[in-house]
Scaffold this motif. Sequence first.
Motif, PDB file in Angstrom:
ATOM      1  N   GLN A 132       0.960  -0.997  -0.007  1.00 55.31           N
ATOM      2  CA  GLN A 132      -0.116   0.014   0.073  1.00 55.31           C
ATOM      3  C   GLN A 132       0.826   1.245   0.069  1.00 55.31           C
ATOM      4  OE1 GLN A 132      -2.830  -0.262   3.306  1.00 55.31           O
ATOM      5  NE2 GLN A 132      -3.678  -2.084   2.679  1.00 55.31           N
ATOM      6  N   PHE A 133       0.602   2.088  -0.914  1.00 55.72           N
ATOM      7  CA  PHE A 133       1.514   3.223  -0.947  1.00 55.72           C
ATOM      8  C   PHE A 133       0.865   4.375  -1.817  1.00 55.72           C
ATOM      9  CE2 PHE A 133       1.706   1.048  -4.860  1.00 55.72           C
ATOM     10  CZ  PHE A 133       1.816   1.728  -5.959  1.00 55.72           C
ATOM     11  N   ALA A 134       1.407   5.464  -1.703  1.00 56.63           N
ATOM     12  CA  ALA A 134       0.765   6.776  -2.454  1.00 56.63           C
ATOM     13  C   ALA A 134       2.187   7.336  -3.169  1.00 56.63           C
ATOM     14  CB  ALA A 134       0.356   7.845  -1.391  1.00 56.63           C
ATOM     15  N   LEU A 135       1.811   8.520  -3.958  1.00 57.84           N
ATOM     16  CA  LEU A 135       2.773   9.415  -4.457  1.00 57.84           C
ATOM     17  C   LEU A 135       2.717  10.687  -4.227  1.00 57.84           C
ATOM     18  CD1 LEU A 135       2.204   8.129  -8.159  1.00 57.84           C
ATOM     19  CD2 LEU A 135       3.799   7.285  -6.726  1.00 57.84           C
ATOM     20  N   ASP A 136       3.776  11.325  -4.033  1.00 54.90           N
ATOM     21  CA  ASP A 136       3.904  12.635  -3.620  1.00 54.90           C
ATOM     22  C   ASP A 136       4.285  13.465  -4.692  1.00 54.90           C
ATOM     23  OD1 ASP A 136       4.121  15.082  -2.156  1.00 54.90           O
ATOM     24  OD2 ASP A 136       6.053  14.913  -1.329  1.00 54.90           O
ATOM     25  N   ILE A 137       3.613  14.115  -5.452  1.00 58.44           N
ATOM     26  CA  ILE A 137       4.094  15.101  -6.793  1.00 58.44           C
ATOM     27  C   ILE A 137       3.818  16.309  -6.481  1.00 58.44           C
ATOM     28  CG2 ILE A 137       3.897  14.778  -9.251  1.00 58.44           C
ATOM     29  CD1 ILE A 137       2.441  12.145  -8.979  1.00 58.44           C
ATOM     30  N   PRO A 138       4.954  17.220  -6.214  1.00 54.66           N
ATOM     31  CA  PRO A 138       4.821  18.731  -6.166  1.00 54.66           C
ATOM     32  C   PRO A 138       4.418  19.242  -7.466  1.00 54.66           C
ATOM     33  CG  PRO A 138       6.882  17.915  -4.993  1.00 54.66           C
ATOM     34  CD  PRO A 138       6.158  16.702  -5.955  1.00 54.66           C
ATOM     35  N   LEU A 192       9.582   0.298  -7.248  1.00 55.48           N
ATOM     36  CA  LEU A 192       8.121   1.153  -7.566  1.00 55.48           C
ATOM     37  C   LEU A 192       8.919   2.444  -7.959  1.00 55.48           C
ATOM     38  CD1 LEU A 192       6.003  -0.154  -4.530  1.00 55.48           C
ATOM     39  CD2 LEU A 192       5.857  -1.021  -6.852  1.00 55.48           C
ATOM     40  N   GLN A 193       9.738   3.064  -7.317  1.00 53.82           N
ATOM     41  CA  GLN A 193      10.323   4.062  -7.778  1.00 53.82           C
ATOM     42  C   GLN A 193      10.697   4.060  -9.284  1.00 53.82           C
ATOM     43  OE1 GLN A 193       9.930   7.451  -5.768  1.00 53.82           O
ATOM     44  NE2 GLN A 193      10.199   8.037  -7.829  1.00 53.82           N
ATOM     45  N   GLN A 194      11.497   3.276  -9.482  1.00 46.71           N
ATOM     46  CA  GLN A 194      11.835   3.002 -10.929  1.00 46.71           C
ATOM     47  C   GLN A 194      10.798   2.896 -11.961  1.00 46.71           C
ATOM     48  OE1 GLN A 194      14.594  -0.130 -10.658  1.00 46.71           O
ATOM     49  NE2 GLN A 194      16.305   0.997  -9.801  1.00 46.71           N
ATOM     50  N   SER A 195       9.869   2.315 -11.561  1.00 49.54           N
ATOM     51  CA  SER A 195       8.649   2.157 -12.459  1.00 49.54           C
ATOM     52  C   SER A 195       7.864   3.556 -12.673  1.00 49.54           C
ATOM     53  CB  SER A 195       7.507   0.911 -11.955  1.00 49.54           C
ATOM     54  OG  SER A 195       6.676   0.875 -12.615  1.00 49.54           O
ATOM     55  N   THR A 196       7.626   3.932 -11.290  1.00 49.86           N
ATOM     56  CA  THR A 196       7.096   5.432 -11.779  1.00 49.86           C
ATOM     57  C   THR A 196       7.908   6.238 -12.409  1.00 49.86           C
ATOM     58  OG1 THR A 196       6.279   5.166  -9.379  1.00 49.86           O
ATOM     59  CG2 THR A 196       6.287   7.423 -10.309  1.00 49.86           C
ATOM     60  N   ASP A 197       9.151   6.368 -12.452  1.00 47.61           N
ATOM     61  CA  ASP A 197       9.959   7.267 -13.271  1.00 47.61           C
ATOM     62  C   ASP A 197      10.050   7.002 -14.703  1.00 47.61           C
ATOM     63  OD1 ASP A 197      10.530   8.632 -10.876  1.00 47.61           O
ATOM     64  OD2 ASP A 197      12.420   7.822 -10.649  1.00 47.61           O
ATOM     65  N   ARG A 198       9.952   5.581 -15.024  1.00 40.34           N
ATOM     66  CA  ARG A 198       9.852   5.177 -16.252  1.00 40.34           C
ATOM     67  C   ARG A 198       8.517   5.485 -16.910  1.00 40.34           C
ATOM     68  NH1 ARG A 198      12.128   0.746 -15.268  1.00 40.34           N
ATOM     69  NH2 ARG A 198      10.432  -0.273 -14.682  1.00 40.34           N
ATOM     70  N   ARG A 230      11.284  12.484 -13.535  1.00 39.38           N
ATOM     71  CA  ARG A 230      11.321  12.453 -12.204  1.00 39.38           C
ATOM     72  C   ARG A 230      10.695  13.347 -11.426  1.00 39.38           C
ATOM     73  NH1 ARG A 230      17.153  10.171 -10.060  1.00 39.38           N
ATOM     74  NH2 ARG A 230      17.345   8.598 -11.483  1.00 39.38           N
ATOM     75  N   GLY A 231      10.039  13.196 -10.167  1.00 37.23           N
ATOM     76  CA  GLY A 231       9.582  14.350  -9.618  1.00 37.23           C
ATOM     77  C   GLY A 231       8.446  13.692  -8.856  1.00 37.23           C
TER      78      GLY A 231
END
Length: 142
Positions: A65-71, A117-123, A128-129
């Motif tokens: 379970q997670f979320a994203l922080d995207i400013p 999960l971070q690599q998948s998000t960035d890809r 990035r961000g």
Amino acid sequence: MDTLFATLLASAALALSAPPPAEEESAAPAVSERILSTSPSYVRMEPVSASVRAGAYMGGVLEVQFALDIPDEALREQARASTLRLRDGYVTALTSYGGLGYRAGDVPDFVRITRLLQQSTDRTLGARGAEVLIRSIALHEP
């Protein structure tokens, strides 16, 4: 006589029971629906799960379970529009971890799962961000 007594007892129990709760009282939010942050940069994601191996057999289900922080607002809107693609990447990353990186009986590697999960998000987003914020990692074994 016993049937009549049982019917009277059941009728009395129904008459004395409390009325059902009002609609808004009975609709408590599920754990995954609760708001965890009021920050506008917070993007809630649905939990992701994948099976893990134990030798040649399924050793359980790993759930994250997670979320994203995207400013950045533009990137945040892109992430919201790409939810299905993001989930596909997360399931793929978690499945590869469960099939190749996890050994039965070990504690799931928090750092490695976060990195995947971070690599998948960035890809998926192509930039990035967006920071992955892990809420929980659970291994459900049979």
